[in-house]
Design an enzyme around this catalytic site. Sequence first.
Site, PDB file in Angstrom:
ATOM      1  N   CYS A 141       0.809  -1.224   0.000  1.00 38.97           N
ATOM      2  CA  CYS A 141       0.000   0.000   0.000  1.00 38.97           C
ATOM      3  C   CYS A 141       0.838   1.267   0.000  1.00 38.97           C
ATOM      4  O   CYS A 141       0.301   2.366  -0.157  1.00 38.97           O
ATOM      5  CB  CYS A 141      -0.920   0.011   1.218  1.00 38.97           C
ATOM      6  SG  CYS A 141      -0.001  -0.019   2.762  1.00 38.97           S
ATOM      7  N   CYS A 178      -0.917  -5.125   6.556  1.00 37.24           N
ATOM      8  CA  CYS A 178      -0.673  -3.948   7.394  1.00 37.24           C
ATOM      9  C   CYS A 178       0.049  -4.336   8.685  1.00 37.24           C
ATOM     10  O   CYS A 178       0.831  -3.561   9.226  1.00 37.24           O
ATOM     11  CB  CYS A 178      -1.995  -3.271   7.760  1.00 37.24           C
ATOM     12  SG  CYS A 178      -3.092  -3.061   6.359  1.00 37.24           S
TER      13      CYS A 178
HETATM   14 FE1  FES Z   1      -1.322   0.499   4.352  1.00 27.25          FE
HETATM   15 FE2  FES Z   1      -2.894  -0.710   6.082  1.00 27.25          FE
HETATM   16  S1  FES Z   1      -3.414  -0.088   4.095  1.00 27.25           S
HETATM   17  S2  FES Z   1      -0.864  -0.110   6.339  1.00 27.25           S
END
Ligand code: FES
Length: 123
Positions: A33, A102
Site C-alpha cells: 500500500c 498492514c
Molecule cells: Fe497500508 Fe494498512 S493499508 S498499512
Amino acid sequence: MYNEKVMQAFQNPKNVGEIENASGVGTVGNASCGDIMQISLKIENDIIVDAKFKTFGCAAAIATSSTATDMIIGMTIEEALKVTNKKVVECLGGLPSQKIHCSVLAEEAIKKAIEDYLSKKQA
Ligand code: FES
C-alpha cells in the site's frame, strides 16, 4: 470490518510517538500500500524498556503497532525478534484478510530497529 479489540487499539493507541535518543530506530515501507512505519526503541542491557511508533498507515497498522510495541516492552531483544505479525494479529483476535499486510509493518520495523541497535552497539 474490524472487531472490537482492533477498534479499541485503533481508537486508543498506546506508545505513539518517537523516543528521543533512541537506542535503535527502524523505518519500513509497505510494498502493498506504500504506507510507512517507524519504530523507535530504548534498550538497556539488551532489554526493551520503551517502544514507540509513528505511522502513515491505516487503522490496522495503528492497532497492530500499538499491540506489538506493548508486547515487546520488557522483552529481551531475542524475544522481541520472535514476535511475528501472526502473534500480534492473534492477540487482537484477528484482522480482515485484506488487512494482514498492514500488520507486517510493525514486525519489520521492530526487527529493523533492533538491527540498528545492534549495529550501533558493535560500532
Ligand atoms: Fe497500508 Fe494498512 S493499508 S498499512
